[in-house]
Design a protein around this motif. Structure first.
Motif, PDB file in Angstrom:
ATOM      1  N   GLY A 135       0.819  -1.201   0.000  1.00 20.54           N
ATOM      2  CA  GLY A 135       0.000   0.000   0.000  1.00 20.54           C
ATOM      3  C   GLY A 135       0.849   1.246   0.000  1.00 20.54           C
ATOM      4  O   GLY A 135       0.488   2.257  -0.575  1.00 20.54           O
ATOM      5  N   THR A 136       1.986   1.223   0.635  1.00 19.01           N
ATOM      6  CA  THR A 136       2.857   2.378   0.687  1.00 19.01           C
ATOM      7  C   THR A 136       3.474   2.639  -0.681  1.00 19.01           C
ATOM      8  O   THR A 136       3.582   3.784  -1.103  1.00 19.01           O
ATOM      9  N   VAL A 137       3.902   1.600  -1.353  1.00 22.12           N
ATOM     10  CA  VAL A 137       4.489   1.743  -2.686  1.00 22.12           C
ATOM     11  C   VAL A 137       3.423   2.269  -3.634  1.00 22.12           C
ATOM     12  O   VAL A 137       3.677   3.170  -4.432  1.00 22.12           O
ATOM     13  N   SER A 138       2.240   1.716  -3.560  1.00 19.68           N
ATOM     14  CA  SER A 138       1.139   2.153  -4.410  1.00 19.68           C
ATOM     15  C   SER A 138       0.801   3.619  -4.121  1.00 19.68           C
ATOM     16  O   SER A 138       0.523   4.384  -5.033  1.00 19.68           O
ATOM     17  N   HIS A 139       0.825   3.969  -2.862  1.00 11.24           N
ATOM     18  CA  HIS A 139       0.554   5.351  -2.470  1.00 11.24           C
ATOM     19  C   HIS A 139       1.639   6.280  -3.024  1.00 11.24           C
ATOM     20  O   HIS A 139       1.347   7.368  -3.528  1.00 11.24           O
ATOM     21  N   LYS A 140       2.915   5.866  -2.962  1.00 10.86           N
ATOM     22  CA  LYS A 140       4.021   6.687  -3.458  1.00 10.86           C
ATOM     23  C   LYS A 140       3.916   6.831  -4.974  1.00 10.86           C
ATOM     24  O   LYS A 140       4.150   7.917  -5.518  1.00 10.86           O
ATOM     25  N   ILE A 141       3.575   5.764  -5.683  1.00 16.60           N
ATOM     26  CA  ILE A 141       3.422   5.831  -7.138  1.00 16.60           C
ATOM     27  C   ILE A 141       2.278   6.774  -7.484  1.00 16.60           C
ATOM     28  O   ILE A 141       2.385   7.591  -8.401  1.00 16.60           O
ATOM     29  N   SER A 142       1.204   6.684  -6.721  1.00 15.61           N
ATOM     30  CA  SER A 142       0.069   7.575  -6.933  1.00 15.61           C
ATOM     31  C   SER A 142       0.480   9.034  -6.728  1.00 15.61           C
ATOM     32  O   SER A 142       0.086   9.909  -7.491  1.00 15.61           O
ATOM     33  N   GLN A 143       1.270   9.310  -5.705  1.00 16.24           N
ATOM     34  CA  GLN A 143       1.751  10.677  -5.453  1.00 16.24           C
ATOM     35  C   GLN A 143       2.669  11.148  -6.589  1.00 16.24           C
ATOM     36  O   GLN A 143       2.603  12.304  -7.016  1.00 16.24           O
ATOM     37  N   ILE A 144       3.537  10.239  -7.065  1.00 14.09           N
ATOM     38  CA  ILE A 144       4.447  10.593  -8.159  1.00 14.09           C
ATOM     39  C   ILE A 144       3.637  10.895  -9.423  1.00 14.09           C
ATOM     40  O   ILE A 144       3.910  11.874 -10.127  1.00 14.09           O
TER      41      ILE A 144
END
Length: 180
Positions: free
Chosen positions: A2-11
Motif C-alpha cells: 500500500g505504501t508503494v502504491s501510495h508513493k506511485i500515486s503521489q508521483i
C-alpha cells in the motif's frame, strides 16, 4: 504494498501537476507570442495603410496639394496692355477670345495669370458662382499679378468686368507646375 502504491500515486499526481503547469506555461507563451505578433502585424498594417492612403492622395488628380487665399480678377485678351500671347505659352494665341487650354491630364481648363509663386502649368480649382455652379479648374499660363492673387482670362474685358469682377477666393492647387 500500500505504501508503494501510495508513493506511485503521489508521483503520478506530481508528474500530472508538473505536466499541467508546463502545458499552461507553454500556452501562455504561445498566447503572448500571438499577441506580440498581432500587435506587430497591426502596426505594419497601419503603416501600410497610411502609405497607401498617402499614395492615393498624391495620385488623385483632384485632391488638394495646397490651398491659398487671394483675390480673383478677370482680364480679356483685348486688354490695352495685352499682346495676344501668354507669358508661359508665348505661342498660344488668345486675341481671338480663346480662354480655354487643352491640358493633357485635366482636359479643357480655364487659363489664369498668377505671380511667380505658382509655377507655369500649375492647376488650380476654385468656386465662382457667377461663372459656374461647378468648381472651375484652371491652369497658370500667364503672369502679371502679385502674391497669391489670380487673374482669370476671359473672352473680353467687358465680360471680365461684368462677370468676374474682384472677389476674394480660396483656391486649391491640384498640380504644382507641369509635371508634379
Amino acid at each position: 504494498m500500500g505504501t508503494v502504491s501510495h508513493k506511485i500515486s503521489q508521483i503520478i499526481r506530481l508528474v500530472t501537476v508538473i505536466g499541467v503547469i508546463f502545458v499552461a506555461k507553454s500556452s501562455t507563451n504561445l498566447i503572448e507570442t500571438k499577441l506580440e505578433n498581432n500587435t506587430t502585424n497591426r502596426a505594419i498594417d497601419l503603416s501600410t495603410m497610411a502609405l497607401k492612403l498617402e499614395e492615393d492622395i498624391k495620385n488623385d488628380l483632384y485632391s488638394a496639394k495646397d490651398t491659398y487665399t487671394g483675390d480673383l480678377t478677370g482680364y480679356g485678351a483685348n486688354c490695352p496692355l495685352c499682346g495676344g500671347t501668354l507669358a508661359c505659352k508665348p505661342s498660344y494665341y488668345i486675341k481671338d477670345g480663346t480662354d480655354i487650354y487643352p491640358d493633357a491630364v485635366y482636359g479643357n481648363v480655364r487659363i489664369v495669370a498668377s505671380s511667380r509663386n505658382l509655377p507655369c502649368g500649375t492647376i488650380v480649382r476654385f468656386n465662382h458662382a457667377k461663372l459656374s455652379s461647378e468648381p472651375i479648374i484652371a491652369i497658370v499660363l500667364d503672369r502679371g499679378v502679385l502674391g497669391s492673387d489670380l487673374d482669370l482670362l476671359s473672352p473680353s474685358e467687358e465680360f471680365a468686368l461684368q462677370n468676374v469682377g474682384r472677389k476674394s477666393i480660396t483656391y486649391d492647387v491640384l498640380r504644382q507646375g507641369w509635371g508634379s
